[in-house]
Design a protein around this motif. Structure first.
Motif, short mmCIF file in Angstrom:
data_model
loop_
_atom_site.label_atom_id
_atom_site.label_comp_id
_atom_site.label_asym_id
_atom_site.label_seq_id
_atom_site.Cartn_x
_atom_site.Cartn_y
_atom_site.Cartn_z
N LEU A 89 0.84 -1.20 0.00
CA LEU A 89 0.00 0.00 0.00
C LEU A 89 0.87 1.25 0.00
O LEU A 89 1.82 1.35 0.77
N PHE A 109 10.55 -2.92 8.66
CA PHE A 109 9.36 -3.46 8.01
C PHE A 109 9.65 -4.72 7.22
O PHE A 109 8.76 -5.53 6.99
N ASP A 148 7.84 5.48 0.75
CA ASP A 148 6.57 4.79 0.93
C ASP A 148 6.43 3.63 -0.06
O ASP A 148 5.93 2.57 0.27
N LEU A 151 8.62 0.86 1.13
CA LEU A 151 7.96 0.16 2.24
C LEU A 151 6.79 -0.68 1.72
O LEU A 151 6.51 -1.75 2.24
N GLN B 15 12.11 -5.67 18.43
CA GLN B 15 13.03 -4.80 17.72
C GLN B 15 12.49 -3.36 17.69
O GLN B 15 13.21 -2.40 17.97
N ARG B 95 -0.30 2.07 8.89
CA ARG B 95 0.73 1.29 8.20
C ARG B 95 0.90 -0.07 8.85
O ARG B 95 1.03 -1.09 8.18
N ALA B 98 -1.79 -2.37 7.96
CA ALA B 98 -1.64 -2.92 6.61
C ALA B 98 -0.48 -3.91 6.52
O ALA B 98 -0.25 -4.48 5.47
N THR B 99 0.24 -4.09 7.62
CA THR B 99 1.39 -4.98 7.63
C THR B 99 1.01 -6.25 8.39
O THR B 99 0.41 -6.15 9.45
#
Lengths: 304, 288
Positions: A89, A109, A148, A151, B15, B95, B98-99
């Protein structure tokens, strides 16, 4: 219009008759979409057309009022973590993690995914290698959006959502961003669903475009198909004997002009034949939706 | 399969907590917010010379124990909600939503951060007080054990509640204004900075509903000699009551926090985020 003989596994997004109402306001009035693996698909429409609502329904962030949706074979309302991991996204207004460093954030991430991309390679891909150690809130708007994107694809998603990605960009940042999207699609094989209100951007990036105006898909196809279809109905303008301007749309302008000459038995005042561009068609649709004269019948717009 | 995912999310959460702790230590502004409390407590302790009436315990010790309780209280009910609201506004919550595994990892990280901050500031306060102003330290293993359980239960009483508050508050600026006033009110009325017995009984009764009074009382029992209990409202430390009230707040907080956090995460979407940013930009409150 588009060939539908692709196999089911090639269809990444499938939406049928999706409606969305907030109270008595209908935002989506029956949207159909088919997005195939590996293509860049642009959802084009003016602000308020329902683009973001459509995308949020596909992302599983919003419950639709009715209709069927499959994204990567799953109903987004029932998408679990494994399904989420296959999506990427990029939203318009992310300002999160301002104090993190670029590389640190990307590496963090990556830790959520089973088979993430190498953060260093990813920084090179989006052109942020020099900014790796910089704090996120010190990036420019274009750099931030490219981060972004990095990511968004760190988990190797099968489908990437880009929601109005170039809003507020200067021409150079926009150009660089377009190159990045092209590289993602061509070299990395990522399926991209892009929303934009900019026809030029859609034509430039998309394999296929769907025009969403007033909560409905008004036209869809490849940019070339849409342009051909837009030009199929030529517009003939002239001034009638009584001095009133006339305008008629026809698939056969030559015949209409010949008929006009035959009837007039002489030169036609103010005669003009125009092939509308895709932009003309798009603006025409948008204006009609804005005027509220939003009939279902396209084309055939005669005026006296 | 599921197990390996959970392990990965847990690792990501730990982490994340570590990185956020490091960022806190690197950020002078935020760090000074925590250190100010310690400095104020030390300054007050150095300045006050009297004993708690009816005991040989210096009043300074009561202030130090009270501020120790207030540190925990503030981390849970002021810092945590503010952090949650800020991160929601910036889009971090979206975010992570969405992860895959983002929300569990976020919660783990916040626990690491809260516990790290609490233990760090508490240790700093007690140790620097002991060195600089002859402050109190627990007597014997029993005292340390009481310190440990009161701290743990005190955090459990305020952290879920703070998370619930953070889930419903509108934006960081209003959040601070809404939380600070009642918090300061409780600091004054909970017997944290002067003996609660000097306050009118109705005020004592109101303060007794909230956790700060019991956290301070529990910490005094850990830090003071047993003879000091004479100055308590009930003439004893009332440790079972401390445990009971703090547990009740922990349960209530958790019952509120889980559905409210879930709702807050579910409500997040790109359009809501941009709508808020537009509004914030119009009011000139958020840098473009």
């Amino acid at each position: 219009m588009t060939p539908t003989h692709t196999s089911a596994s090639d269809v990444v997004v499938e939406a049928r008759d999706v409606t969305m109402a907030y109270g008595d306001v209908d935002v989506l009035r029956g949207v159909d979409l088919d997005i195939h693996r590996g293509e860049v698909f642009a959802l084009l429409g003016p602000n308020g057309a329902g683009k973001t609502t459509t995308v949020e329904i596909l992302e599983g962030f919003r419950r639709r009022s009715a209709g069927d949706v499959r994204v990567l074979g799953t109903d987004p309302e029932r998408g679990d973590d494994a399904w989420r991991g296959r999506l990427g996204l990029v939203l318009q207004s992310w300002r999160d993690h301002p104090r993190w460093r670029v590389a640190e954030l990307l590496a963090h991430f990556a830790a959520y995914y089973p088979d993430p991309r190498e953060p260093a390679e990813l920084l090179a891909l989006v052109g942020l290698t020099d900014q790796a150690g910089r704090q996120v809130n010190r990036l420019s708007g274009g750099q931030r959006r490219r981060l972004d994107v990095a990511l968004g694809i760190v988990g190797r998603p099968e489908l990437l959502f880009l929601d109005e990605p170039t809003t507020g960009f200067d021409p150079e940042a926009r150009h660089e961003f377009h190159l990045l999207v092209e590289r993602l699609a061509r070299e990395e094989g990522v399926t991209v669903l892009l929303t934009t209100h900019d026809l030029v951007e859609a034509e430039r990036l998309a394999d296929r475009i769907a025009m969403l105006v007033g909560g409905r898909i008004r036209a869809h196809g490849t940019p070339a198909e849409l342009a051909r279809r837009a030009a199929a109905q030529a517009e003939v303008r002239w001034t009638a004997d009584d001095g009133t301007p006339r305008r008629e749309r026809t698939g056969d302008p030559s015949r209409l002009v010949w008929e006009l000459h035959r009837d007039a038995d002489g030169p036609i005042a103010g005669l003009e034949v125009r092939r509308p561009t895709l932009e003309d068609t798009y603006l025409h649709m948008v204006h009609r939706a804005a005027d509220g004269t939003d009939a279902t019948a396209d084309g055939e717009a005669r005026a006296a | 399969m599921k197990g390996t995912h959970m392990r990965r999310y847990r690792r990501a959460g730990l982490q994340r907590g570590g990185i956020e702790l490091r960022q806190l230590l690197r950020n002078p502004k935020e760090l000074s917010g925590h250190l100010t409390n310690v400095a104020v407590a030390l300054a007050l302790a150095a300045y006050i010379g009297d004993d708690v009436p009816g005991t040989q315990t210096p009043m300074a010790h009561l202030v130090l124990a009270g501020f120790a309780a207030y540190l925990l209280f503030q981390i849970g009910l002021v810092n945590l909600p503010q952090m949650l609201v800020t991160e929601r506004e910036e889009g971090a919550l979206l975010r992570l939503r969405a992860t895959p595994g983002g929300i569990p990892a976020y919660l783990i990280a916040k626990c690491v951060l809260v516990v790290g901050t609490a233990v760090g500031t508490l240790a700093l306060l007690l140790l620097s007080a002991a060195v600089l102003v002859d402050g109190p330290l627990p007597h014997g293993p029993g005292g340390w054990l009481t310190l440990l359980w009161v701290t743990t239960l005190g955090l459990l009483a305020v952290v879920p509640l703070g998370a619930a508050i953070g889930a419903v508050l509108p934006n960081p600026r209003e959040a601070l204004a809404l939380i600070m006033l009642p918090t300061m009110g409780l600091l004054v009325t909970s017997g944290a900075v002067f003996p609660i017995t000097s306050l009118p009984v109705p005020v004592q009764q109101v303060a007794s509903v909230f956790p700060l009074k019991w956290m301070a009382q529990g910490l005094r029992s850990a830090l003071f000699p047993d003879s000091a209990r004479a100055a308590e409202a009930a003439g004893s430390w009332e440790l079972p009551m401390v445990a009971l009230v703090l547990t009740a707040w922990a349960v209530l907080g958790s019952l509120l926090a889980v559905p409210l956090l879930r709702r807050a995460a579910r409500r997040e979407s790109g359009s809501r985020l941009s709508a808020r940013h537009r509004k914030a930009a119009q009011s000139g409150a958020m840098p473009g």
